[in-house]
Design an enzyme around this catalytic site. Structure first.
Site, PDB file in Angstrom:
ATOM      1  N   THR A   1      11.453   4.481   6.054  1.00 15.81           N
ATOM      2  CA  THR A   1      10.303   4.838   6.900  1.00 15.81           C
ATOM      3  C   THR A   1       9.579   3.564   7.328  1.00 15.81           C
ATOM      4  O   THR A   1       8.435   3.625   7.739  1.00 15.81           O
ATOM      5  CB  THR A   1       9.302   5.740   6.130  1.00 15.81           C
ATOM      6  OG1 THR A   1       8.889   5.041   4.954  1.00 15.81           O
ATOM      7  CG2 THR A   1       9.903   7.074   5.765  1.00 15.81           C
TER       8      THR A   1
ATOM      9  N   GLU B   1      15.333   2.124  18.335  1.00 18.99           N
ATOM     10  CA  GLU B   1      14.496   3.290  18.643  1.00 18.99           C
ATOM     11  C   GLU B   1      13.652   3.115  19.904  1.00 18.99           C
ATOM     12  O   GLU B   1      13.225   4.115  20.507  1.00 18.99           O
ATOM     13  CB  GLU B   1      13.581   3.613  17.464  1.00 18.99           C
ATOM     14  CG  GLU B   1      12.491   2.572  17.207  1.00 18.99           C
ATOM     15  CD  GLU B   1      11.546   2.963  16.080  1.00 18.99           C
ATOM     16  OE1 GLU B   1      12.037   3.253  14.977  1.00 18.99           O
ATOM     17  OE2 GLU B   1      10.328   2.973  16.313  1.00 18.99           O
TER      18      GLU B   1
ATOM     19  N   HIS C   1       9.984   8.361  14.178  1.00 19.64           N
ATOM     20  CA  HIS C   1       8.822   7.502  13.891  1.00 19.64           C
ATOM     21  C   HIS C   1       7.526   8.317  13.847  1.00 19.64           C
ATOM     22  O   HIS C   1       6.560   8.027  14.549  1.00 19.64           O
ATOM     23  CB  HIS C   1       8.715   6.370  14.921  1.00 19.64           C
ATOM     24  CG  HIS C   1       8.096   5.126  14.328  1.00 19.64           C
ATOM     25  ND1 HIS C   1       8.586   3.866  14.541  1.00 19.64           N
ATOM     26  CD2 HIS C   1       7.031   4.966  13.505  1.00 19.64           C
ATOM     27  CE1 HIS C   1       7.833   2.981  13.882  1.00 19.64           C
ATOM     28  NE2 HIS C   1       6.893   3.632  13.256  1.00 19.64           N
TER      29      HIS C   1
ATOM     30  N   ASP D   1       9.484  -6.546  -5.233  1.00 16.23           N
ATOM     31  CA  ASP D   1       8.528  -7.148  -4.296  1.00 16.23           C
ATOM     32  C   ASP D   1       8.450  -8.634  -4.644  1.00 16.23           C
ATOM     33  O   ASP D   1       8.219  -8.981  -5.806  1.00 16.23           O
ATOM     34  CB  ASP D   1       7.147  -6.469  -4.435  1.00 16.23           C
ATOM     35  CG  ASP D   1       6.221  -6.842  -3.285  1.00 16.23           C
ATOM     36  OD1 ASP D   1       6.039  -8.050  -3.014  1.00 16.23           O
ATOM     37  OD2 ASP D   1       5.690  -5.926  -2.646  1.00 16.23           O
TER      38      ASP D   1
ATOM     39  N   ARG E   1      11.001  -0.036   9.006  1.00 13.61           N
ATOM     40  CA  ARG E   1      11.391  -0.523  10.328  1.00 13.61           C
ATOM     41  C   ARG E   1      12.906  -0.420  10.443  1.00 13.61           C
ATOM     42  O   ARG E   1      13.639  -0.711   9.481  1.00 13.61           O
ATOM     43  CB  ARG E   1      10.962  -1.986  10.540  1.00 13.61           C
ATOM     44  CG  ARG E   1       9.477  -2.179  10.815  1.00 13.61           C
ATOM     45  CD  ARG E   1       9.040  -1.603  12.168  1.00 13.61           C
ATOM     46  NE  ARG E   1       7.604  -1.744  12.411  1.00 13.61           N
ATOM     47  CZ  ARG E   1       6.688  -0.810  12.150  1.00 13.61           C
ATOM     48  NH1 ARG E   1       7.046   0.348  11.630  1.00 13.61           N
ATOM     49  NH2 ARG E   1       5.416  -1.027  12.420  1.00 13.61           N
TER      50      ARG E   1
ATOM     51  N   CYS F   1       9.123  -2.415   2.848  1.00 16.94           N
ATOM     52  CA  CYS F   1       8.810  -3.832   3.086  1.00 16.94           C
ATOM     53  C   CYS F   1       8.716  -4.052   4.590  1.00 16.94           C
ATOM     54  O   CYS F   1       9.225  -3.257   5.377  1.00 16.94           O
ATOM     55  CB  CYS F   1       9.895  -4.715   2.476  1.00 16.94           C
ATOM     56  SG  CYS F   1      11.552  -4.284   3.016  1.00 16.94           S
TER      57      CYS F   1
ATOM     58  N   LYS G   1       0.824  -1.219   0.000  1.00 17.62           N
ATOM     59  CA  LYS G   1       0.000   0.000   0.000  1.00 17.62           C
ATOM     60  C   LYS G   1       0.858   1.268   0.000  1.00 17.62           C
ATOM     61  O   LYS G   1       0.620   2.193  -0.777  1.00 17.62           O
ATOM     62  CB  LYS G   1      -0.914   0.000   1.238  1.00 17.62           C
ATOM     63  CG  LYS G   1      -1.956  -1.092   1.237  1.00 17.62           C
ATOM     64  CD  LYS G   1      -3.063  -0.773   0.231  1.00 17.62           C
ATOM     65  CE  LYS G   1      -4.116  -1.844   0.157  1.00 17.62           C
ATOM     66  NZ  LYS G   1      -3.616  -3.173  -0.226  1.00 17.62           N
TER      67      LYS G   1
HETATM   68  P1  NAI Z   1       1.883  -3.876   2.883  1.00 20.09           P
HETATM   69  O1  NAI Z   1       1.681  -5.161   3.608  1.00 20.09           O
HETATM   70  O2  NAI Z   1       0.748  -3.265   2.119  1.00 20.09           O
HETATM   71  O3  NAI Z   1       3.123  -4.002   1.870  1.00 20.09           O
HETATM   72  C1  NAI Z   1       4.321  -4.618   2.184  1.00 20.09           C
HETATM   73  C2  NAI Z   1       4.864  -5.163   0.883  1.00 20.09           C
HETATM   74  O4  NAI Z   1       6.171  -5.673   1.145  1.00 20.09           O
HETATM   75  C3  NAI Z   1       4.034  -6.308   0.289  1.00 20.09           C
HETATM   76  O5  NAI Z   1       3.686  -6.027  -1.049  1.00 20.09           O
HETATM   77  C4  NAI Z   1       4.959  -7.515   0.387  1.00 20.09           C
HETATM   78  O6  NAI Z   1       4.794  -8.419  -0.691  1.00 20.09           O
HETATM   79  C5  NAI Z   1       6.313  -6.833   0.352  1.00 20.09           C
HETATM   80  N1  NAI Z   1       7.380  -7.680   0.859  1.00 20.09           N
HETATM   81  C6  NAI Z   1       7.303  -8.763   1.662  1.00 20.09           C
HETATM   82  N2  NAI Z   1       8.539  -9.300   1.841  1.00 20.09           N
HETATM   83  C7  NAI Z   1       9.382  -8.532   1.118  1.00 20.09           C
HETATM   84  C8  NAI Z   1      10.776  -8.594   0.875  1.00 20.09           C
HETATM   85  N3  NAI Z   1      11.539  -9.576   1.386  1.00 20.09           N
HETATM   86  N4  NAI Z   1      11.328  -7.650   0.098  1.00 20.09           N
HETATM   87  C9  NAI Z   1      10.567  -6.669  -0.462  1.00 20.09           C
HETATM   88  N5  NAI Z   1       9.240  -6.583  -0.282  1.00 20.09           N
HETATM   89  C10 NAI Z   1       8.672  -7.501   0.507  1.00 20.09           C
HETATM   90  O7  NAI Z   1       2.441  -2.855   3.999  1.00 20.09           O
HETATM   91  P2  NAI Z   1       2.431  -1.276   3.974  1.00 20.09           P
HETATM   92  O8  NAI Z   1       1.157  -0.790   4.582  1.00 20.09           O
HETATM   93  O9  NAI Z   1       2.795  -0.786   2.634  1.00 20.09           O
HETATM   94  O10 NAI Z   1       3.595  -0.968   5.030  1.00 20.09           O
HETATM   95  C11 NAI Z   1       4.947  -1.271   4.754  1.00 20.09           C
HETATM   96  C12 NAI Z   1       5.758  -1.137   6.014  1.00 20.09           C
HETATM   97  O11 NAI Z   1       5.753   0.226   6.443  1.00 20.09           O
HETATM   98  C13 NAI Z   1       5.193  -1.899   7.226  1.00 20.09           C
HETATM   99  O12 NAI Z   1       5.679  -3.230   7.250  1.00 20.09           O
HETATM  100  C14 NAI Z   1       5.686  -1.108   8.401  1.00 20.09           C
HETATM  101  O13 NAI Z   1       6.881  -1.708   8.859  1.00 20.09           O
HETATM  102  C15 NAI Z   1       6.008   0.269   7.829  1.00 20.09           C
HETATM  103  N6  NAI Z   1       5.214   1.343   8.425  1.00 20.09           N
HETATM  104  C16 NAI Z   1       5.859   2.410   8.993  1.00 20.09           C
HETATM  105  C17 NAI Z   1       5.145   3.458   9.550  1.00 20.09           C
HETATM  106  C18 NAI Z   1       5.816   4.659  10.147  1.00 20.09           C
HETATM  107  O14 NAI Z   1       5.156   5.468  10.833  1.00 20.09           O
HETATM  108  N7  NAI Z   1       7.097   4.867   9.933  1.00 20.09           N
HETATM  109  C19 NAI Z   1       3.675   3.406   9.597  1.00 20.09           C
HETATM  110  C20 NAI Z   1       3.096   2.279   8.904  1.00 20.09           C
HETATM  111  C21 NAI Z   1       3.855   1.272   8.368  1.00 20.09           C
END
Ligand code: NAI
Length: 336
Positions: free
Chosen positions: A236, A267, A299, A178, A238, A209, A158
């Site tokens: 942004t 963190e 964060h 991805d 982890r 990711c 997303k």
């Molecule tokens: P999402 O679940 O929609 O997308 C994650 C994508 O990463 C998926 O398409 C998945 O196939 C892919 N993925 C899985 N393993 C992978 C790998 N080994 N290499 C590359 N891609 C891989 O998650 P979304 O909502 O896009 O969030 C992504 C990350 O953002 C979360 O996991 C979270 O850690 C982080 N996040 C950080 C925030 C902040 O405030 N800094 C807030 C929200 C999320």
């Protein structure tokens, strides 16, 4: 349901209370807001509740899960997307359901990543400091056009997809890696590529990711060695995705030209708190803050009005659906 909300801040109190008051069954749940992070030392505070609500820097490991289960807790409702800090195997073993908020505002995080890119590229943070010092010189502030540059988005979910749209708007060539790519990625105009291509062809690499075993320290001395000299790295997602000492070495020798972070591996000891009256104890973090080409936020990528409202609403909905046994409608990580 009686819910102990850990790591609670004033904005959590406001948004969760509002969401609870405005949900289908108004005021259905009883929230107790607790400031401490949830961990081995604080888990006893969860006694007497039916569920706990956690956040990114709570440590919900096997020991904590065991205690939660012994207190009769049945639900861990995370008010965030990531769940790398929850021992899912232990939850499975002890019969705890784990819910989360998978997508509250991909715009909040993707726009923050874009903000870090623009800040670093145009040296906005340095210009801000200079103007305050009555210094209007431009030496050292030269940026580069984003137009025609290559940016890689690692993780095309997303948030990654939202950043792809934003960067296409700047006229960038956008690559995406991805392992389970959605068709949307290419429909948005990004090229699906291998990780090797990400490392070798990118001017900017932005991580979106999840933190899992295969992505732990995905940015390390080996992957950095394959990158273009002067590459910009943005994280942004982890903190554990980056081997910080390796990046510090690369910043010192110029291999990494810019670093934008909203997350940091250690963190949990720092972020979300005010330590301005104390001496910083983390030497690695301290070194990072000395570079003029590093920008760090604590964060806060998720931290928009729209995101907080959505997080609170989905969290309350997850808890309500758990109560009514409507497992179809819960954003589940694991269930029992
Ligand atoms: P999402 O679940 O929609 O997308 C994650 C994508 O990463 C998926 O398409 C998945 O196939 C892919 N993925 C899985 N393993 C992978 C790998 N080994 N290499 C590359 N891609 C891989 O998650 P979304 O909502 O896009 O969030 C992504 C990350 O953002 C979360 O996991 C979270 O850690 C982080 N996040 C950080 C925030 C902040 O405030 N800094 C807030 C929200 C999320």
């Amino acid at each position: 349901m009686k819910v102990a909300v850990f790591s609670a801040k004033p904005y959590d109190v406001e948004h969760l209370n509002n969401a609870n008051a405005n949900s289908a069954v108004k005021g259905e749940h009883e929230f107790t807001f607790l400031e401490p992070h949830l961990n081995q030392q604080t888990v006893a505070l969860a006694q007497g509740y039916d569920a706990i609500c956690g956040f990114v820097n709570d440590t919900i490991d096997e020991g904590v899960v065991e205690k939660l289960s012994s207190y009769g807790i049945k639900l861990i409702a995370m008010r965030c997307a990531g769940f790398n800090n929850v021992d899912l195997d232990a939850c499975e073993k002890h019969g705890l359901t784990v819910a989360r908020v998978p997508e509250y505002s991909p715009y909040a995080v993707a726009e923050h990543a874009a903000a870090l890119i623009l800040d670093l590229n145009r040296n906005i943070h340095r210009a801000f400091a200079r103007i305050r010092e009555n210094d209007y010189s431009l030496n050292g502030l030269m940026g580069f056009d984003l137009h025609n540059k290559t940016i890689s988005v690692v993780g095309g979910g997303k948030i990654g997809q939202t950043l792809i749209k934003i960067m296409k708007g700047f006229g960038c060539r956008v690559l995406c890696y991805d392992p389970m790519p959605s068709d949307i990625i290419t429909e948005l105009g990004a090229e699906l590529v291998s990780l090797d291509t990400v490392w070798t062809e990118s001017d900017i690499i932005s991580l979106h990711c999840p933190l899992v075993r295969s992505t732990y320290h995905i940015i390390n001395s080996n992957t950095i060695s394959q990158m273009k000299r002067g590459v910009m790295l943005i994280n942004t997602s982890r903190g554990g995705l980056i081997d910080t000492p390796a990046v510090i070495t690369a910043l010192k020798n110029g291999k990494v030209g810019y670093l934008g972070l909203d997350v940091y591996e250690e963190e949990a000891e720092l972020f979300f708190e005010d330590y301005s009256n104390q001496v910083l104890q983390d030497d690695v973090f301290a070194r990072l803050t000395t570079f003029n080409n590093v920008v760090i936020t604590g964060h806060q990528a998720f931290f928009t009005r729209e995101a907080l409202q959505a997080i609170a609403e989905v969290t309350v909905q997850n808890i309500s659906c758990f109560c009514s046994g409507d497992f179809e409608s819960i954003c589940l990580v694991t269930s029992h």
